[in-house]
Enzyme design. Structure first.
Site, short mmCIF file in Angstrom:
data_model
loop_
_atom_site.label_atom_id
_atom_site.label_comp_id
_atom_site.label_asym_id
_atom_site.label_seq_id
_atom_site.Cartn_x
_atom_site.Cartn_y
_atom_site.Cartn_z
N THR A 1 1.28 -1.12 -0.05
CA THR A 1 -0.15 -0.18 0.37
C THR A 1 0.66 1.09 -0.01
OG1 THR A 1 -1.27 1.37 1.63
CG2 THR A 1 0.14 -0.39 2.83
N ASP A 2 0.35 2.49 -0.42
CA ASP A 2 1.37 3.84 -0.26
C ASP A 2 0.95 4.10 1.31
OD1 ASP A 2 -1.81 4.20 -0.36
OD2 ASP A 2 -1.90 5.70 -1.39
N GLU A 3 0.30 3.48 2.10
CA GLU A 3 0.50 3.93 3.07
C GLU A 3 1.90 3.94 4.04
OE1 GLU A 3 -3.06 3.14 5.33
OE2 GLU A 3 -4.46 3.06 4.08
N TYR B 1 -1.46 -0.50 10.88
CA TYR B 1 -1.66 -0.75 10.06
C TYR B 1 -0.70 -0.66 8.93
CZ TYR B 1 -3.26 -1.49 5.17
OH TYR B 1 -3.59 -1.39 3.92
N LYS C 1 2.40 -3.55 6.79
CA LYS C 1 2.29 -3.46 6.02
C LYS C 1 3.57 -3.26 5.84
CE LYS C 1 0.06 -4.45 3.21
NZ LYS C 1 -0.73 -6.21 2.55
P1 NAD Z 1 -9.94 -6.93 2.65
O1 NAD Z 1 -9.77 -6.61 4.19
O2 NAD Z 1 -11.34 -6.42 2.42
O3 NAD Z 1 -9.51 -8.15 2.32
C1 NAD Z 1 -8.96 -8.59 3.22
C2 NAD Z 1 -8.70 -10.35 3.12
O4 NAD Z 1 -7.74 -11.12 3.80
C3 NAD Z 1 -10.53 -10.91 3.81
O5 NAD Z 1 -10.95 -11.67 3.03
C4 NAD Z 1 -10.09 -11.91 4.64
O6 NAD Z 1 -10.70 -12.81 5.43
C5 NAD Z 1 -8.55 -12.66 4.45
N1 NAD Z 1 -7.80 -12.90 5.24
C6 NAD Z 1 -7.40 -12.05 6.60
N2 NAD Z 1 -6.49 -12.34 7.27
C7 NAD Z 1 -5.98 -14.00 6.54
C8 NAD Z 1 -5.72 -14.51 7.34
N3 NAD Z 1 -5.10 -14.49 8.52
N4 NAD Z 1 -5.56 -15.38 6.45
C9 NAD Z 1 -6.30 -16.13 5.23
N5 NAD Z 1 -7.04 -14.90 5.20
C10 NAD Z 1 -7.09 -13.66 5.28
O7 NAD Z 1 -9.00 -5.79 1.71
P2 NAD Z 1 -8.78 -4.97 0.83
O8 NAD Z 1 -9.26 -3.59 0.65
O9 NAD Z 1 -9.57 -6.22 -0.39
O10 NAD Z 1 -6.95 -5.27 0.59
C11 NAD Z 1 -6.42 -6.48 0.48
C12 NAD Z 1 -5.04 -5.97 0.29
O11 NAD Z 1 -4.89 -4.84 -0.51
C13 NAD Z 1 -3.81 -6.29 1.77
O12 NAD Z 1 -3.12 -6.30 1.54
C14 NAD Z 1 -4.42 -4.37 2.04
O13 NAD Z 1 -2.98 -3.88 2.57
C15 NAD Z 1 -4.13 -3.90 0.69
N6 NAD Z 1 -4.39 -2.92 0.10
C16 NAD Z 1 -5.57 -2.40 0.20
C17 NAD Z 1 -5.88 -0.42 -0.31
C18 NAD Z 1 -7.60 -0.85 0.47
O14 NAD Z 1 -7.87 0.87 -0.64
N7 NAD Z 1 -8.64 -1.15 -0.11
C19 NAD Z 1 -4.97 -0.54 -1.06
C20 NAD Z 1 -3.84 -0.93 -1.89
C21 NAD Z 1 -3.22 -2.07 -0.74
P1 TYD Z 2 -9.95 5.45 4.85
O1 TYD Z 2 -10.80 4.17 3.29
O2 TYD Z 2 -10.06 4.28 5.79
O3 TYD Z 2 -8.62 4.69 3.98
P2 TYD Z 2 -7.58 5.22 4.28
O4 TYD Z 2 -7.36 5.96 5.54
O5 TYD Z 2 -6.02 3.15 4.62
O6 TYD Z 2 -6.81 6.17 3.18
O7 TYD Z 2 -10.75 6.75 4.27
C1 TYD Z 2 -9.69 7.01 3.69
C2 TYD Z 2 -9.77 8.73 4.04
O8 TYD Z 2 -11.48 8.98 4.33
C3 TYD Z 2 -8.85 8.88 5.63
O9 TYD Z 2 -8.47 10.69 5.49
C4 TYD Z 2 -9.76 9.12 6.40
C5 TYD Z 2 -10.88 10.07 5.96
N1 TYD Z 2 -12.15 9.33 6.68
C6 TYD Z 2 -13.08 9.90 6.65
O10 TYD Z 2 -13.10 10.87 6.77
N2 TYD Z 2 -14.29 9.58 7.62
C7 TYD Z 2 -14.07 7.97 8.11
O11 TYD Z 2 -15.49 7.45 8.65
C8 TYD Z 2 -13.51 7.14 7.49
C9 TYD Z 2 -13.80 5.64 7.18
C10 TYD Z 2 -12.30 7.58 6.25
#
Ligand code: NAD
Ligand code: TYD
Length: 342
Positions: A128-130, A153, A157
């Site tokens: 992630t970019d985080e 988090y 990562k």
């Molecule tokens: P999500 O929370 O929707 O899904 C996570 C999945 O992992 C779920 O299906 C969960 O059941 C499974 N999981 C959790 N713990 C587990 C374990 N111990 N063993 C096996 N499975 C397990 O997350 P997402 O938003 O789809 O993110 C997926 C990946 O992408 C993550 O690695 C996250 O860090 C990364 N990512 C997410 C975003 C975003 O904007 N959502 C952006 C960049 C990177």
């Molecule tokens: P989020 O979807 O939690 O992603 P991330 O923190 O990983 O970027 O949040 C996106 C942005 O929205 C972040 O700046 C936090 C803000 N946010 C709110 O303002 N209110 C909320 O209830 C949530 C969940 C996030």
């Protein structure tokens, strides 16, 4: 790349990736390995299970369980691991970091060890970019920048990224890493900001904007991210990391206004609340390295937001049961006592 193990494939991005890969690459078989936490849902893959019965399999398991991981690798003759499995929500990591360290760090280690044990399988890590922390001035994060995570988090990562790189250097494990910006689209659990705000607005509930809402994010459409991951899997240089995002940014307030306009809901639903602890002010990445491989985003931020809003409007079957389950208790804990500031 013939038999891929997609860990975390029942979650938001993972399920979109599985659907994308099965549609685009007829030669590929996919096994989803997922613990099915609150965020992992078999409904996300219901259509996939029906349409691709011969090329798709599901195994329930924890990535921290080495024996179960190895059994899945053996049974399905896996040659490639793509690791999406993670605890993924910043606010939950602030409330309770434990599961983040366990899954995101230790779980990654277990997968790397298994990949090594099975003859150095191809391994791709979803990051992630985080991990870059919040970005100052007009800088855009480069893959070579130092990692400076600021939430539990992001730190979990970043730790995983270090492990993945260490396994490449030490054991010559053939790895790649992609670092994605904020994804939006179908099947995102409504704890994340866009689906939370759409589903709140559809229920005429306030949208809790943290602080002044001037934080900057790159809201990319999930399919653009999946295409980037696929490209890196096929064309990326082994040992390398690639940023995946549009390279553009917008404030949270701009995102909220587009979202409400698409829904035809009033701006009076916006409620500024006490800020998130350690809230990262700005993420933005330079994505030239991925573009040099031939990638381009198909969706602008605005298109991605509008498309996502329409999916939630059309699919209450998916999110209504979620909002009436575990989510309710989580929502009360995070927002119940939160101070309204405007
Ligand atoms: P999500 O929370 O929707 O899904 C996570 C999945 O992992 C779920 O299906 C969960 O059941 C499974 N999981 C959790 N713990 C587990 C374990 N111990 N063993 C096996 N499975 C397990 O997350 P997402 O938003 O789809 O993110 C997926 C990946 O992408 C993550 O690695 C996250 O860090 C990364 N990512 C997410 C975003 C975003 O904007 N959502 C952006 C960049 C990177
Ligand atoms: P989020 O979807 O939690 O992603 P991330 O923190 O990983 O970027 O949040 C996106 C942005 O929205 C972040 O700046 C936090 C803000 N946010 C709110 O303002 N209110 C909320 O209830 C949530 C969940 C996030």
């Amino acid at each position: 790349m013939k038999n891929i193990l997609v860990t975390g494939g029942a979650g938001f991005i993972g399920s979109n990736f599985v659907r994308y890969m099965l549609h685009v690459h007829p030669e590929v078989n996919v096994v989803v390995y997922d613990k099915l936490t609150y965020a992992g849902r078999l409904e996300n893959l219901q259509d996939v299970a029906e349409q691709f019965a011969g090329r798709y399999a599901f195994a329930q398991g924890d990535i921290c369980d080495a024996q179960a991981v190895e059994a899945a690798l053996r049974e399905h003759e896996i040659d490639t691991i793509v690791n999406f499995a993670a605890e993924s929500h910043v606010d939950r990591s602030i409330m309770n970091p434990d599961a983040f360290i366990q899954t995101d760090v230790y779980g990654t280690y277990v997968l790397l060890e298994a990949a090594r044990k099975f003859g150095n399988l191809r391994y791709h890590q979803i990051s992630t970019d985080e991990v870059y922390g919040h970005i100052h001035g007009d800088h855009r994060s480069l893959e070579t920048d130092n990692l400076a995570p600021r939430s539990p988090y992001a730190a979990s990562k970043a730790s995983a990224d270090h492990l993945v790189n260490a396994y490449h250097i030490t054991y010559e494990l053939p790895i790649t890493i992609t670092r994605g910006a904020n994804n939006i689209g179908p099947y995102q659990y409504p704890e994340k900001v866009v689906p939370l705000f759409v589903t709140n607005a559809l229920n005429d509930l306030p949208l809790p904007v943290y602080g002044d809402g001037q934080q900057m994010r790159d809201y990319q459409y999930v399919i653009d991210h999946c295409k980037g991951i696929d490209l890196v899997l096929r064309e990326g240089e082994i040992g390398e990391t690639y940023n995946v995002g549009t390279g553009e940014e917008m404030t949270n307030m701009q995102m909220v206004e587009i979202l409400l306009d698409e829904l035809g809901k009033p701006r009076t639903l916006i409620q500024h609340v006490e800020d998130r602890m350690g809230h990262d002010r700005r993420y933005c990445m330079n994505v030239q390295k991925l573009m040099d491989l031939g990638w381009e985003a198909d969706y602008t931020h605005e298109e991605a937001i509008r498309e996502t809003v329409r999916w939630y409007v059309n699919n209450p079957w998916w999110w209504e049961p979620i909002r009436s389950g575990e989510f309710k208790e989580f929502y009360q804990r995070l927002y119940g006592e939160r101070k309204v500031i405007g």
